[in-house]
Scaffold this motif. Structure first.
Motif, mmCIF file in Angstrom:
data_model
loop_
_atom_site.group_PDB
_atom_site.id
_atom_site.type_symbol
_atom_site.label_atom_id
_atom_site.label_comp_id
_atom_site.label_asym_id
_atom_site.label_seq_id
_atom_site.Cartn_x
_atom_site.Cartn_y
_atom_site.Cartn_z
ATOM 1 N N PHE A 81 34.923 66.082 24.621
ATOM 2 C CA PHE A 81 34.497 66.415 23.265
ATOM 3 C C PHE A 81 34.629 67.916 23.028
ATOM 4 O O PHE A 81 34.194 68.719 23.855
ATOM 5 C CB PHE A 81 33.038 66.004 23.042
ATOM 6 C CG PHE A 81 32.787 64.535 23.196
ATOM 7 C CD1 PHE A 81 32.938 63.675 22.119
ATOM 8 C CD2 PHE A 81 32.420 64.004 24.426
ATOM 9 C CE1 PHE A 81 32.703 62.316 22.247
ATOM 10 C CE2 PHE A 81 32.189 62.650 24.569
ATOM 11 C CZ PHE A 81 32.326 61.802 23.484
ATOM 12 N N VAL A 87 29.504 66.518 14.785
ATOM 13 C CA VAL A 87 29.407 65.083 14.542
ATOM 14 C C VAL A 87 29.171 64.857 13.050
ATOM 15 O O VAL A 87 28.325 65.504 12.433
ATOM 16 C CB VAL A 87 28.249 64.474 15.359
ATOM 17 C CG1 VAL A 87 27.981 63.035 14.944
ATOM 18 C CG2 VAL A 87 28.563 64.552 16.843
ATOM 19 N N ARG A 88 29.923 63.934 12.469
ATOM 20 C CA ARG A 88 29.776 63.591 11.054
ATOM 21 C C ARG A 88 28.830 62.394 10.945
ATOM 22 O O ARG A 88 29.153 61.303 11.429
ATOM 23 C CB ARG A 88 31.142 63.282 10.431
ATOM 24 C CG ARG A 88 32.067 64.503 10.417
ATOM 25 C CD ARG A 88 33.460 64.159 9.906
ATOM 26 N NE ARG A 88 33.447 63.641 8.542
ATOM 27 C CZ ARG A 88 33.395 64.385 7.453
ATOM 28 N NH1 ARG A 88 33.341 65.726 7.574
ATOM 29 N NH2 ARG A 88 33.394 63.847 6.256
ATOM 30 N N ARG A 162 34.898 59.371 7.263
ATOM 31 C CA ARG A 162 35.204 59.574 8.684
ATOM 32 C C ARG A 162 33.903 59.801 9.482
ATOM 33 O O ARG A 162 33.775 60.764 10.231
ATOM 34 C CB ARG A 162 36.169 60.756 8.875
ATOM 35 C CG ARG A 162 37.426 60.648 8.059
ATOM 36 C CD ARG A 162 38.447 61.733 8.380
ATOM 37 N NE ARG A 162 37.867 63.072 8.462
ATOM 38 C CZ ARG A 162 37.591 63.835 7.402
ATOM 39 N NH1 ARG A 162 37.802 63.404 6.178
ATOM 40 N NH2 ARG A 162 37.068 65.039 7.576
ATOM 41 N N ASP A 164 31.074 59.537 12.179
ATOM 42 C CA ASP A 164 30.965 59.299 13.620
ATOM 43 C C ASP A 164 29.675 58.568 13.980
ATOM 44 O O ASP A 164 29.637 57.818 14.964
ATOM 45 C CB ASP A 164 30.983 60.637 14.382
ATOM 46 C CG ASP A 164 32.213 61.463 14.076
ATOM 47 O OD1 ASP A 164 33.329 60.937 14.226
ATOM 48 O OD2 ASP A 164 32.064 62.642 13.685
ATOM 49 N N LEU A 165 28.612 58.832 13.218
ATOM 50 C CA LEU A 165 27.283 58.322 13.555
ATOM 51 C C LEU A 165 26.544 57.902 12.294
ATOM 52 O O LEU A 165 26.528 58.637 11.307
ATOM 53 C CB LEU A 165 26.476 59.403 14.289
ATOM 54 C CG LEU A 165 25.026 59.074 14.643
ATOM 55 C CD1 LEU A 165 24.971 57.961 15.681
ATOM 56 C CD2 LEU A 165 24.295 60.314 15.137
ATOM 57 N N ARG A 186 27.536 53.374 17.456
ATOM 58 C CA ARG A 186 27.602 54.448 16.460
ATOM 59 C C ARG A 186 26.408 54.430 15.509
ATOM 60 O O ARG A 186 26.411 55.157 14.519
ATOM 61 C CB ARG A 186 28.891 54.324 15.644
ATOM 62 C CG ARG A 186 30.166 54.460 16.470
ATOM 63 C CD ARG A 186 31.374 54.012 15.672
ATOM 64 N NE ARG A 186 31.528 54.764 14.435
ATOM 65 C CZ ARG A 186 32.332 54.382 13.443
ATOM 66 N NH1 ARG A 186 33.031 53.267 13.538
ATOM 67 N NH2 ARG A 186 32.430 55.116 12.348
ATOM 68 N N CYS A 268 24.402 63.800 19.611
ATOM 69 C CA CYS A 268 25.336 64.790 19.072
ATOM 70 C C CYS A 268 25.783 65.806 20.122
ATOM 71 O O CYS A 268 26.859 66.404 19.982
ATOM 72 C CB CYS A 268 24.704 65.506 17.884
ATOM 73 S SG CYS A 268 24.485 64.467 16.420
ATOM 74 N N HIS A 270 26.327 64.907 23.125
ATOM 75 C CA HIS A 270 27.058 64.088 24.092
ATOM 76 C C HIS A 270 26.327 64.021 25.440
ATOM 77 O O HIS A 270 26.922 64.206 26.492
ATOM 78 C CB HIS A 270 28.480 64.622 24.259
ATOM 79 C CG HIS A 270 29.158 64.928 22.954
ATOM 80 N ND1 HIS A 270 29.483 63.955 22.038
ATOM 81 C CD2 HIS A 270 29.500 66.110 22.386
ATOM 82 C CE1 HIS A 270 30.031 64.513 20.968
ATOM 83 N NE2 HIS A 270 30.049 65.815 21.149
#
Length: 283
Positions: A81, A87-88, A162, A164-165, A186, A268, A270
């Motif tokens: 990453f 993170v979106r 788009r 991510d979460l 997600r 976020c 990771h």
């Protein structure tokens, strides 16, 4: 020194594995600044999170290409990453805004390394609050008859933005099994610890009537099994005999906000890895 990238690793444990990973990172002129690992004696699986700085021009694709020989040799499942990419996140909420407010504040102060792409709600209660932050608000009302259509619109928004979460910040609707499968891994949800003892409406009132001595919250990944997904974070606060129902509700909401934010931050950054139905959360 702040890291530029994070590498997550999982595989069957083997002698020389850690050394091989470290050597590969070093060979790319990268420097490890944080490392944590866990060897699951029950499953025999090895898990590792490595944060490292990198020279100019390093990309996820370039790192993957150089790491491939080690990954293949040791049968590693890995993911890299780029920490410069936030993170979106899409946040969903109903009428209770305590978790939403905390997420918006923590994002604005950069405590949470994420970008809120929009807020979706089946009510308009928090529309002005959200738009005050300059964040798009989408009102998607729902009834049993319109559930499929509403979730189709939700999935379209997620694709368009788009995302991510998806964060269920006290979103009081159950996602369908099909949507849960599409968004597997997600979606993070938060619920109070009175489940399953006090299901349904007014759980804190029922907990008060039973004289509970603590209130808490659980944040977990969403699966088709309602409120049974892999747990990321939990916490409790103690209840005194003199506390009123309002005190319990206030404590519960504060705990829910704190636990959800903790889980979102770990995701976020990771720091969360799945280990079957359990999680490994690296500190």
């Amino acid at each position: 020194m702040k890291p530029d990238f994070v590498l997550l690793v999982s595989c069957v444990d083997r002698k020389g594995l850690v050394a091989a990973i470290a050597t590969s990172i070093s060979a790319q002129d990268c420097n490890i600044v944080e490392s944590a690992q866990f060897d699951d004696a029950v499953t025999g699986r090895f898990f590792m999170r490595v944060a490292f700085t990198a020279p100019p021009g390093m990309t996820v694709e370039r790192f993957d290409e150089a790491f491939l020989s080690v990954g293949s040799a040791y049968g590693i499942d890995w993911k890299v990453f780029d920490l410069s990419v936030k993170v979106r996140a899409l946040v969903m909420v109903s009428k209770g805004g305590h978790c939403l407010n905390d997420l918006l504040y923590r994002t604005a102060t950069r405590y949470l390394p994420m970008e809120v792409t929009s807020v979706v709600s089946n009510h308009t209660t928090w529309q002005r609050r959200v738009e005050h932050e300059g964040i798009p608000f989408h009102h998607l009302p729902i009834t049993p008859e319109t559930k499929a259509e509403q979730e189709a619109r939700l999935l379209a928004l997620i694709e368009e933005q788009r995302v991510d979460l998806v964060i269920l910040a006290r979103y009081m609707q159950v996602l369908s099994d099909a949507t849960c499968r599409v968004l597997e891994g997600r979606v993070i949800n938060i619920h109070h610890s009175s489940l399953p003892a006090f299901k349904g409406a007014m759980p804190y009132h029922r907990a008060y009537e039973r004289g509970v001595k603590m209130v808490g919250a659980t944040a977990h990944y969403v699966t088709p099994d309602l409120d049974e997904g892999p747990i990321i974070a939990q916490d409790v606060s103690m209840v005194d005999h003199a506390d009123t129902v309002d005190d319990l509700i206030a404590q519960g909401q504060e705990t829910e906000s704190r636990v959800l934010t903790r889980a979102v931050k770990a995701h976020c950054e990771h720091r969360v890895m799945l280990n079957g139905h359990r999680t490994i959360v690296f500190k």
